[in-house]
Scaffold this motif. Sequence first.
Motif, PDB file in Angstrom:
ATOM      1  N   PHE A   1       0.837  -1.205   0.000  1.00 23.45           N
ATOM      2  CA  PHE A   1       0.000   0.000   0.000  1.00 23.45           C
ATOM      3  C   PHE A   1       0.874   1.257   0.000  1.00 23.45           C
ATOM      4  O   PHE A   1       0.640   2.196  -0.774  1.00 23.45           O
ATOM      5  CB  PHE A   1      -0.911   0.011   1.225  1.00 23.45           C
ATOM      6  N   SER A   2       1.869   1.273   0.871  1.00 26.98           N
ATOM      7  CA  SER A   2       2.735   2.450   0.952  1.00 26.98           C
ATOM      8  C   SER A   2       3.497   2.667  -0.354  1.00 26.98           C
ATOM      9  O   SER A   2       3.641   3.804  -0.820  1.00 26.98           O
ATOM     10  CB  SER A   2       3.710   2.286   2.126  1.00 26.98           C
ATOM     11  N   LEU A   3       3.981   1.586  -0.959  1.00 28.46           N
ATOM     12  CA  LEU A   3       4.694   1.729  -2.230  1.00 28.46           C
ATOM     13  C   LEU A   3       3.782   2.258  -3.325  1.00 28.46           C
ATOM     14  O   LEU A   3       4.180   3.104  -4.131  1.00 28.46           O
ATOM     15  CB  LEU A   3       5.275   0.375  -2.644  1.00 28.46           C
ATOM     16  N   ALA A   4       2.542   1.772  -3.377  1.00 29.73           N
ATOM     17  CA  ALA A   4       1.619   2.204  -4.429  1.00 29.73           C
ATOM     18  C   ALA A   4       1.267   3.684  -4.274  1.00 29.73           C
ATOM     19  O   ALA A   4       1.234   4.427  -5.264  1.00 29.73           O
ATOM     20  CB  ALA A   4       0.356   1.346  -4.389  1.00 29.73           C
ATOM     21  N   LEU A   5       0.994   4.124  -3.061  1.00 24.91           N
ATOM     22  CA  LEU A   5       0.641   5.525  -2.850  1.00 24.91           C
ATOM     23  C   LEU A   5       1.805   6.456  -3.145  1.00 24.91           C
ATOM     24  O   LEU A   5       1.608   7.626  -3.491  1.00 24.91           O
ATOM     25  CB  LEU A   5       0.171   5.732  -1.405  1.00 24.91           C
ATOM     26  N   GLU A   6       3.000   5.947  -3.037  1.00 25.99           N
ATOM     27  CA  GLU A   6       4.177   6.782  -3.262  1.00 25.99           C
ATOM     28  C   GLU A   6       4.623   6.797  -4.716  1.00 25.99           C
ATOM     29  O   GLU A   6       5.140   7.817  -5.191  1.00 25.99           O
ATOM     30  CB  GLU A   6       5.325   6.287  -2.382  1.00 25.99           C
ATOM     31  N   ASN A   7       4.409   5.713  -5.444  1.00 25.45           N
ATOM     32  CA  ASN A   7       5.020   5.587  -6.768  1.00 25.45           C
ATOM     33  C   ASN A   7       4.031   5.483  -7.924  1.00 25.45           C
ATOM     34  O   ASN A   7       4.456   5.579  -9.079  1.00 25.45           O
ATOM     35  CB  ASN A   7       5.918   4.338  -6.805  1.00 25.45           C
TER      36      ASN A   7
ATOM     37  N   PRO B   1       8.465   0.366  -8.646  1.00 31.23           N
ATOM     38  CA  PRO B   1       9.559   0.986  -7.886  1.00 31.23           C
ATOM     39  C   PRO B   1      10.874   0.264  -8.130  1.00 31.23           C
ATOM     40  O   PRO B   1      10.910  -0.942  -8.403  1.00 31.23           O
ATOM     41  CB  PRO B   1       9.099   0.838  -6.425  1.00 31.23           C
ATOM     42  N   ALA B   2      11.962   0.999  -8.032  1.00 32.54           N
ATOM     43  CA  ALA B   2      13.284   0.436  -8.308  1.00 32.54           C
ATOM     44  C   ALA B   2      13.610  -0.647  -7.289  1.00 32.54           C
ATOM     45  O   ALA B   2      13.422  -0.483  -6.086  1.00 32.54           O
ATOM     46  CB  ALA B   2      14.343   1.542  -8.273  1.00 32.54           C
TER      47      ALA B   2
END
Length: 639
Positions: free
Chosen positions: A104-110, A284-285
């Motif tokens: 969830f955090s990765l999706a909201l950020e990237n 994300p990388a």
Amino acid sequence: MGHSGRAGWLGVSALLCALLTAPGPGLAGDYTAIEVGSSGEILENSALHQPKHYLRDDADLNQRVCTLLADMDALLLALHAAPAQLADNPAVQYPADAELGELFSLALENNPELTPMRTKLGALAARTRFEGAKMDPMLGLELDDLNSPLPVLRQSRDLRVRVMLSQEFESYGKRGLRREIAHMDELKKELELKQKELDLLLELTEAYYDLFGSRARLRALEQNIKLMGVLIELANRKYSAGHTPLAAVMAAQVEQTEMEAMRIELQNLIRQQEVRVEGLLGRPAGFKADCLRFDAIYPLPTSIEWDNPQLLQELLACRPDYQLLELSADQQDLRLELAERDYRPDYTLSASYSVSPMGQDMLMAGVEVPLFTHKEERQDAMLQEAQAERAMVDDEREALENMLLSELETFQHELNMHAQLVELYRKGLVPQSRLALDSNIAAYSANMMDLSDLIMSQQSMLTQQQELEQNYIHILHTLTDLQVMSCGVFDPAPYMLPDPEAGAMNGLSQPFDLANQAIAESTRIPAPRFRTLDGEDQPPHIDASPGDSDGGFIDELKLPPGPRPQPEPDVKAEPEPAVQEAKPLDPFYQPFEPGKDKDTDAEGADREAEPESESDAAQPEHAAGTEGEAETTGGSTDG
């Protein structure tokens, strides 16, 4: 004005018309990009290649524009760096699945789909500034009664120079209403961004658990392919002894090949699902979806009860789409009020000062107001439109409440259904299918069952195990969907407590052991026929009670106490031909290895070739060939 003056004015008018209607420096085709006819030739648009210097002659204005653009860049940079609208949401910070919370955090950020909406916020912030701004005053200059021809100005007693200034005013607070309506567009865009983030989390949840389920199916399929290999090895041994037809062995091999084809298709599906997850995360990388652990503990909720109407009221207070409709209702109220105020006229104030060389200076002032001669087509229609849009917001709000309540009830029923199915599979179907497979392996090793029936039993166990794990995953999916769609209002913690009896699924270790035991038995002596006291054939009895086992699975086969059935005295065991030692197929089991001592093997072979004595046949423990004695004697029995 004389004849020469009229001719001069006509000449000037003709010149102005010619200048206005004359084509530009390029041809008409130079300003198009249209494909001409069937030749496929595309006309070149030369205007696109011209340098753009909008303010080339005004350095001050050019510097002002550059400053404004720099301010907008700084605003957009701040908006793009702002935390997500759902960053502090409980569904993101305390999810039902910890690994999914990290995603969830990765999706909201990237995720790149959120960036244009933040850019739109910058555009709406600029729009709010000029919506409702005052109209610029108008300055005018007039020259009256000029002599002709132009441009020679001759003195005339009627010459007059007039300077005019006018200002348009929006009355009755219309300008303030427009600015407030534009400001609400900013707030609505923030809520749309929040709802977009919520929809992204729901889509990511679906993709994650789809991949979770596919991984579980692949794991079960691979275990069953290994088990099928063990069963085929057992069938080959029995075929070499003449107890299994070749057609059955070939059919089992075809079944194993079909399972391998299913594995290839499932692996391709898993890769597609991994690509979908990576796309939702914004790639994300350094992240690859194949590194996901799926280590959530399978929950086993006992009671699924909550008050849906009460949960709905708590949910509506934080749902972005419902808040968006509430804000839209307030905005439509303002637009309705603005439409009502349009019946009040705007006005324009003007003043002019005229100077005449031969006459007297004059000062004039005036006011202009519309007459409203077309109220039915303009003001009335605008008011009706505003009223209809306001009513439409109420209709959409009622539809959303009904939809959310239906979703809550559906989730509740689904959770109840999957919990009941888990209980049924865990305590009923899976243990029964495991026991059926165990007994069928024992019966096939005793030449009392066809290979096709054994394969059907193995497939049945595969289906039951997969259904059990898929129902566990559906419970996790439903709980997470409830938590996300309610913006964290629904707490899944009370339903996530695992049953102490529900441990990790132990795969197919017990069927592996039984199949390998049957292979070991087939290398020594064919299984004898069991007879009851009255002489009728009867398979060995196996305790099929589920018992208290880990995860609902049977740990071991339990044979009933008491004397074992005795073999028929007049039936002599025929030794099976020697077969090549089978290699281990899986670390879950250790197949029987013939004794490493060559003298022991030779002695056992000699004993197998000897005829069976009556005294030995009278001992049931030697006839049954127990597992402990088989391991001690190194694969031989007293004939």
